[in-house]
Write an enzyme that holds these catalytic residues in place. Sequence first.
Site, PDB file in Angstrom:
ATOM      1  N   HIS A  79       0.729  -1.307  -0.001  1.00  0.00           N
ATOM      2  CA  HIS A  79       0.084   0.085   0.002  1.00  0.00           C
ATOM      3  C   HIS A  79       0.936   1.383  -0.020  1.00  0.00           C
ATOM      4  O   HIS A  79       1.984   1.087   0.489  1.00  0.00           O
ATOM      5  CB  HIS A  79      -1.075  -0.023   1.099  1.00  0.00           C
ATOM      6  CG  HIS A  79      -0.367   0.128   2.579  1.00  0.00           C
ATOM      7  ND1 HIS A  79      -0.021  -1.049   3.230  1.00  0.00           N
ATOM      8  CD2 HIS A  79      -0.066   1.142   3.155  1.00  0.00           C
ATOM      9  CE1 HIS A  79       0.608  -0.598   4.403  1.00  0.00           C
ATOM     10  NE2 HIS A  79       0.504   0.760   4.604  1.00  0.00           N
ATOM     11  N   GLU A 130      -3.712   3.866   2.029  1.00  0.00           N
ATOM     12  CA  GLU A 130      -3.994   4.355   3.595  1.00  0.00           C
ATOM     13  C   GLU A 130      -3.719   5.710   3.586  1.00  0.00           C
ATOM     14  O   GLU A 130      -3.021   6.349   3.049  1.00  0.00           O
ATOM     15  CB  GLU A 130      -2.708   3.729   4.128  1.00  0.00           C
ATOM     16  CG  GLU A 130      -2.706   4.087   5.547  1.00  0.00           C
ATOM     17  CD  GLU A 130      -1.780   3.328   6.589  1.00  0.00           C
ATOM     18  OE1 GLU A 130      -0.616   3.093   6.052  1.00  0.00           O
ATOM     19  OE2 GLU A 130      -1.632   2.980   7.801  1.00  0.00           O
TER      20      GLU A 130
HETATM   21 CO    CO Z   1       1.011   1.601   6.350  1.00  0.00          CO
END
Ligand code: CO
Length: 134
Positions: A79, A130
């Site tokens: 991510h 995120e």
């Molecule tokens: Co992270």
Amino acid sequence: MLGRLNHVAIVVPDLAAASRVYRETLGARVSEPVDLPEHGVTTVFVELDNTKIELLHPLGAASPIAKFLAEHASGGMHHVCYEVEDILAARDRLKAAGARVLGDGAPRIGAHGKPVLFLHPRDFCGTLVELEQA
Ligand code: CO
């Protein structure tokens, strides 16, 4: 809405080997491994001048990244984390735009002690995103 790139997270099958690659081959500043049992990961932080790389390895049987490693045996990018000033305002704006926020939509306290949310990869160019309140 988006601020700085906080980190890029890479899942690795062998933390010691990955640390050597970043420290010796790439010449980066690399931390010792840090266990984060509440997140089910062991992390090594690679400190760059403008951001961080987080090398992640599963910790415990219920690790949220165990499946990723099972499907990507040699590891891979997991991510990207962007900073936002106000995570609730960001969430509400994204939901209003039709984006999917993972989980129940309530921010959790992330690996750096700050509120985080994750956004569905299918809504963001195939990348798990995120958001961290800066
Ligand atoms: Co992270």
